[in-house]
Write an enzyme that holds these catalytic residues in place. Structure first.
Site: not given
Length: 923
Positions: A594, A596, A598, A711
């Site tokens: 994955g 993101g 960050y 979030d």
């Protein structure tokens, strides 16, 4: 401390310098082969503006050569070049074949220069390469077959050059390829059918070339293709393969001016088609496309030989912006054809226009362009003049007026947008991009936008500091890296993008190292180290550093963030970089699970056999990362069955990593996706909702002090091997305020808005006041996703508005996810009612998490016997039952009655009295 008094100032300074220079003593310099390769590359380049003046001295990695980024590899004493980024530096000359000697290179970026000559075939030797951007030059010759050797390459941009010859069939071996941009060249021959093997390919842009032959039918088997753009080629004698109706992921099909013949095939099987352009071809017959996806914004069929009538249902497409049938042979407009006024309909040049009565007034020439341009809002600000020594100006969108700020100016281009009118999607673009860039909405100002040939959308953006005069140097570096490294992913409706320029302006004078170092982290680390050395020398604290060095037995290039922020991490493990590299096979792409904003997430296997998830920060996220420290500080003291556990961290040199328990079933969003082969049934969704709600309830009521997640979304709800939901990602979380001396608890936290578009509490967004009800709103959106399968924002549609509109129109059954194998109306009714209450605009009207857990638990308890947790862990693959029309009316009525009665009475679930912190015990 008595002995420390014997040190002289010079001795202390020499000692500190020795500590910080130990890596150089150990031979930390650029690998000789790579250093020589860079010198050879420099020799082939012409640099009239002297941008590469630093390449004439010192070691490439340790002397901060412009555009060169280096990393240390485990078990190697040398530094290796991992990025060569010389974006828009007015360079000409040729690209030297010695570039193939940069064996650890990951990013090669020479966009928007004036390079000529061939692309060296030696690039095929760089097996680590994952990005190659050579677009916007004058490169010629053919594409090397050797590029097909690059198994890790996921982005290839060679558009806007003069490249000729065929597309190599070896490109079918690019198994990681997602973005293949070869448009605006002189490529010839057929599009290789072998490209259908690219299972991860999202965007195939080959428009404006000299391609010929039939369109490859095999593209219909591509698993991920979203955009196929092949305008301005010559597929003479070819028709549009009927099999394209099977490209389930396709969002945009653009085949304008391709000499195509035959009929328009049935495209009703493409569920999310949003943009169709088949204009300027030789297509014949009637428009037999009876049904298109409701997402579609643009239908351009002009300048063909189409006859018959316009499909009446085209006027009812809810997101339609442009309908262009000009210059065909249409002779009828159906009586039911009544497009909304906002839709541009172009129909001149058809026989039907010979009869004004039948044409219904649609044949008049339109003064409006198919793709109008525009500019940002004109705001009159009555303020005194700003200083003239820098490029100061006012931010017209700032909530605090009359602050003189220095913006960053960004040239940004959407290469293949799925819209014809940007104005109605402007707000969605602003929310999308600011969230991805981690900016407040008012920090982005779209000064103007212009449509170009393609059509492509050129935007001139200004990024303003957050009510301070200037961005910090680290912020400038972070923003540039995000944009120039394609580390943000816009919503599908906007398609791929180009960074045309990133103008430093006054920042070049304010931070000279931004220019001289090519925005490398080495410059920042050097400044930081210099500051530390000076501070140590002045404060004469040498003993402390001597002891620290002896205890660590190694040197780091920056102070630990955990020490700087005083984070307590006693209960989690500290890992070395070498341990993390070993666990992930040196961060091999095959271990990536994955990514993101960050950083990337890898699956790893520790030495003790434990399987973990390792989140590795992007380089731009390292310096001063509050998110890193917040996550460690919170998760190291939070323990709950429905919260992801933090196992450890790595914080050394230029690396920050967080190590979590591994969640084998990924994110909740993965299982709600339209491409999921084994969709969740209703009972599974209910258990997942209940588990996530208990995790959030623990944060709100059991943590001390309470925590607001900020979030909550389906990608932050992870599923373990038994599909137990666990809330993750606490990087944006905020601690609730504690009572004052009189015991009064503040009602909210005033803070800059952070979160994800589509999940943001509208009250928090407007007032900057964060409360626990902000998490409730976001969780309500998650509940709507569970019930409908929809995304929070898709093609400009907001899930909350869509569900509320369906509820008000009495068509609730049409939005329930039909893939659920069992969804009785009485349970779906209560679930929908709960979700809608969570998504009320006013926070006071929303329930607390304790009420939500109680209601979900009640629904679970009411399930028929046998529908328990054991049954939900076995994924069902039987026939998919849906709510029938015969039951839909009673379902709608029951939903309304349940929602209205509880909302009006203020009882039960909507009893919003503040629950005690022990009112519900999480299971």
């Amino acid at each position: 401390m008595a002995r420390s008094g014997g040190f002289t100032y010079a001795a202390i300074l020499l000692l500190v310098l020795n500590i910080f220079q130990v890596d150089v003593v150990r031979g930390q310099s650029t690998h000789p082969i790579e250093a020589n390769a860079l010198s050879a590359i420099k020799a082939r380049l012409i640099d009239p503006t002297n941008n590469l003046n630093k390449w004439n001295r010192g070691d490439p990695c340790t002397s901060n050569w412009t555009g060169v980024t280096c990393h240390k590899i485990p078990s190697d004493t040398y530094l290796h070049v991992t990025k060569l980024e010389l974006f828009k530096m007015n360079l000409s000359g040729t690209l030297a074949p010695e570039v193939g000697l940069l064996s650890q290179l990951r990013k090669l970026n020479f966009m928007w220069n004036n390079l000529t000559g061939n692309i060296p075939k030696e690039i095929g030797n760089i097996t680590t390469l994952n990005l190659m951007a050579l677009n916007g030059n004058q490169l010629s010759g053919s594409l090397p077959d050797e590029i097909g050797y690059l198994k890790k390459l996921n982005r290839l941009q060679v558009d806007q050059n003069q490249i000729s010859g065929p597309i190599p069939t070896s490109f079918a071996n690019l198994e990681s390829m997602k973005h293949l941009h070869m448009n605006n060249n002189s490529l010839s021959g057929q599009i290789p059918s072998e490209l259908s093997r690219l299972s991860k390919l999202l965007h195939l842009l080959v428009d404006t070339n000299n391609l010929s032959g039939p369109l490859p039918r095999n593209l219909a088997g591509m698993l991920s293709l979203k955009i196929f753009q092949a305008d301005n080629n010559n597929f003479s004698g070819s028709s549009i393969p009927a099999a394209y109706n099977n490209i389930r992921t396709l969002l945009k099909l653009s085949l304008r001016n391709c000499s195509l013949q035959g009929v328009i095939p049935d495209l009703s099987g493409i569920p999310e088609l949003g943009y169709l352009d088949l204009s300027w071809n030789q297509l014949r017959g009637s428009i037999a496309v009876d049904r298109l996806a409701s997402n579609i914004t643009t239908i351009i069929l002009s300048h063909n030989f189409l006859n018959g009538t316009i499909p009446a249902n085209f006027s009812g497409l809810p997101n339609l912006q442009l309908l262009n049938f000009e210059s065909n042979s249409l002779d009828t407009i159906p009586a039911a054809f009544e497009p909304p006024k906002a839709v541009i309909v172009l129909i001149s040049g058809n026989p039907v226009c010979d009869n004004p009565a039948r044409a219904k007034g649609l044949c008049q020439p339109k003064s409006v362009n198919e793709a109008p341009s525009g500019q940002g809002p004109q705001v009159n600000i009555d303020c005194a003049s700003c200083p003239t020594d820098k490029n100061y100006e006012y931010n017209p969108l700032s909530p605090i007026p009359c602050i003189c700020l220095v913006p960053l100016e960004v040239g940004f281009r959407l290469k293949s947008p799925g819209i014809s009118d940007f104005h109605s999607y402007k707000k969605a673009f602003e929310m999308d991009s600011t969230s991805l860039l981690d900016l407040s909405l008012y920090q982005l100002y779209i000064e103007r936008y212009t449509w170009e040939a393609g059509p492509r959308l050129n935007l001139h953006l200004k990024l303003f500091p957050n009510n301070t005069n200037l961005f910090t140097m680290s912020e400038v570096m972070r923003l540039r890296q995000l944009l120039a490294g394609w580390e943000i992913t816009l919503s599908d409706i906007f398609g791929p993008y180009d960074l045309l320029n990133f103008t430093l302006g006054s920042y070049a004078d304010e931070f000279p190292t931004l220019v001289s170092s090519g925005l490398k982290k080495g410059a920042l680390a050097g400044i930081l180290a210099g500051t530390i050395i000076a501070a140590i020398a002045v404060s004469v604290v040498s003993t402390f550093f001597i002891m620290r060095r002896r205890s660590k037995h190694r040197t780091v290039s920056r102070p630990s963030l955990l020490l700087r922020f005083s984070v307590k991490v006693d209960v989690v493990r500290s890992f070395t970089f070498e341990e993390m590299a070993t666990a992930t096979n040196n961060f091999d792409d095959s271990a990536e699970i994955g990514e993101g904003g960050y950083g990337k997430v890898y699956k790893g296997n520790l030495a003790d056999g434990a399987t973990v998830a390792i989140k590795r920060a992007h380089e731009h996220s390292l310096q001063g990362s509050n998110e890193f420290c917040t996550e460690i500080e919170l998760l190291s003291r939070l323990h709950h069955r429905n919260l992801v556990s933090l196992i450890g961290y790595c914080d050394e040199e230029v690396e920050q990593m967080l190590v979590y328990e591994f969640m084998p079933n990924g994110t909740l969003r993965d299982h709600l996706s339209a491409t999921c082969k084994r969709p969740l049934n209703f009972v599974q969704r209910l258990h997942i909702a209940l588990g996530a709600a208990k995790g959030i309830l623990y944060l709100h009521t059991e943590a001390d002090p309470p925590i607001f997640h900020r979030d909550v979304k389906t990608t932050n709800i992870l599923l373990d091997s038994k599909f137990v939901a666990k809330v993750a990602d606490f990087g944006l979380s905020k601690l609730a305020l504690i009572p004052d001396v009189e015991g009064t608890l503040p009602e909210h936290i005033s803070t800059v808005v952070k979160g994800t578009p589509g999940y943001l509490d509208p009250e928090y967004f407007l007032t900057n006041k964060l409360t626990e009800k902000s998490d409730v709103y976001s969780f309500g959106v998650v509940l709507l996703e569970l019930l409908t399968g929809m995304k929070p924002i898709q093609f400009g549609k907001n899930i909350v508005r869509e569900v509320k509109a369906a509820y008000q129109s009495g068509d609730v059954s049409g939005i329930i996810d039909s893939r659920m194998s069992w969804c009785p109306r009485e349970f779906a009714t209560r679930f929908l009612s709960l979700a809608l209450k969570c998504c009320q605009d006013e926070s006071d009207a929303r329930p607390y998490m304790a009420n939500i857990v109680r209601e979900l638990d009640d629904i679970r308890s009411a399930l028929p016997e046998g529908e328990d947790l054991l049954s939900v862990t076995s994924m069902e693959t039987g026939s998919l039952a849906t709510l029938t029309q015969s039951t839909s009316n009673s379902f709608i009525t029951t939903t309304r009655e349940h929602f209205d009665s509880s909302h009006a009475s203020g009882s039960g679930l909507m009893d919003n009295s503040v629950p005690s912190r022990m009112s519900v015990t999480p299971r």
